[in-house]
Scaffold this active site. Sequence first.
Site, PDB file in Angstrom:
ATOM      1  N   HIS A 136       0.827  -1.206   0.000  1.00  0.00           N
ATOM      2  CA  HIS A 136       0.000   0.000   0.000  1.00  0.00           C
ATOM      3  C   HIS A 136       0.865   1.261   0.000  1.00  0.00           C
ATOM      4  CE1 HIS A 136      -4.029  -1.793   0.786  1.00  0.00           C
ATOM      5  NE2 HIS A 136      -3.306  -2.787   1.306  1.00  0.00           N
ATOM      6  N   GLU A 162      -8.924 -11.870   5.329  1.00  0.00           N
ATOM      7  CA  GLU A 162      -8.011 -11.256   6.292  1.00  0.00           C
ATOM      8  C   GLU A 162      -8.770 -11.016   7.598  1.00  0.00           C
ATOM      9  OE1 GLU A 162      -5.045  -7.376   6.756  1.00  0.00           O
ATOM     10  OE2 GLU A 162      -6.793  -7.257   5.431  1.00  0.00           O
TER      11      GLU A 162
END
Length: 372
Positions: A28, A217
């Site tokens: 990210h 996740e």
Amino acid sequence: MNTTSPEYRLEGGGVDIRTLPKVSLHDHLDGGLRPQTIIELADDIELDLPTTDAGELGEWFAAQANSGSLVEYLKTFDVTTAVMQTREGLTRVAREFVQDLAADGVVHGEIRWAPEQHLARGLSLDDAVEAVQEGIEEGIDEVARGGAEISIGQLVTAMRHADRALEIAELAVRHRDRGAIGFDIAGAEAGFPAGRHRTAFDYLAGQFFPVTVHAGEADGLESIRGALVDGRALRLGHGVRLAEDITIERQDDENTYVSLGRIAQWVRDREIALETSPSSNLQTGAIAAWGEELVDHPFDLLYQLGFKVTVNTDNRLMSATTLTRELSLLADAFGYELGDLEAFQLNAAAAAFLPLDEREALAERIVTGFAG
């Protein structure tokens, strides 16, 4: 973050993992800033920080992120996104991001980020994407001047709790020939299934634009099912809770016998890549069902069963990590050798959102680099 990586060697004093060619698929942009850059950009906009010492700030991010909760983990991004609201800030962060990847031996990276989170100071969505692309290209050029080569693509991301996914999908497709190579949805996973954004995924499918989805996740098998069915995901962001669909029937001294549920079977048979991020998975509690140490991570089970596992950093700042370090941690936990690390990179090369000829060239570069 220190941009110079220490040496991480395989057991027995082998090759420095940093020097090996690597592929980063899940990284990210707003999770990979240098602490010193945050300090300087925060000063420009008079943003208060916990500390103005770069080393201490890096430690603060790691401590805040080590919460065992994805929701708490995500709060650290309030700081990083705050300093990424101008063209200059976005361009600088993207340029340094590329430089840091190259310094870690990455030869292909896919940078994911959510343009909708960077509009507070007047940028349009297109302005933001163009600013990041400018920084990426500057970083690639600087890496080339240093005698190295790296390819980088943007994964334009929509926030799954918001209602702009179709708009962001259209943005991604609009920039497909100007740096954007894929689409993602990210953010709080539980309670915000991929199906909320079915219209966006339908549009992307019609445009033949590749999709990866955060799933498995902070939520389980239904989230993964949604990513595959509603999102038509070609890769799963993290995906570690796919292991919930694997039943260990029995074990003996040499073998483990398992059965796969339909979702796990589909993912394995279709060779859908899992974008695992070991340190991050520990921090966010993604593997809490199996334990609290890296050796408890289902990564090795998935690898041994033939799933297309890849190794990633997720957020280098928050996890105080690099791709080299993640590979070293896995090697220490599971006894992996050079050939295993090469397999992870070849999995990533095959799953990259690149044309076939470029993926084949990337694989050749990895094989050559590992041959030494």
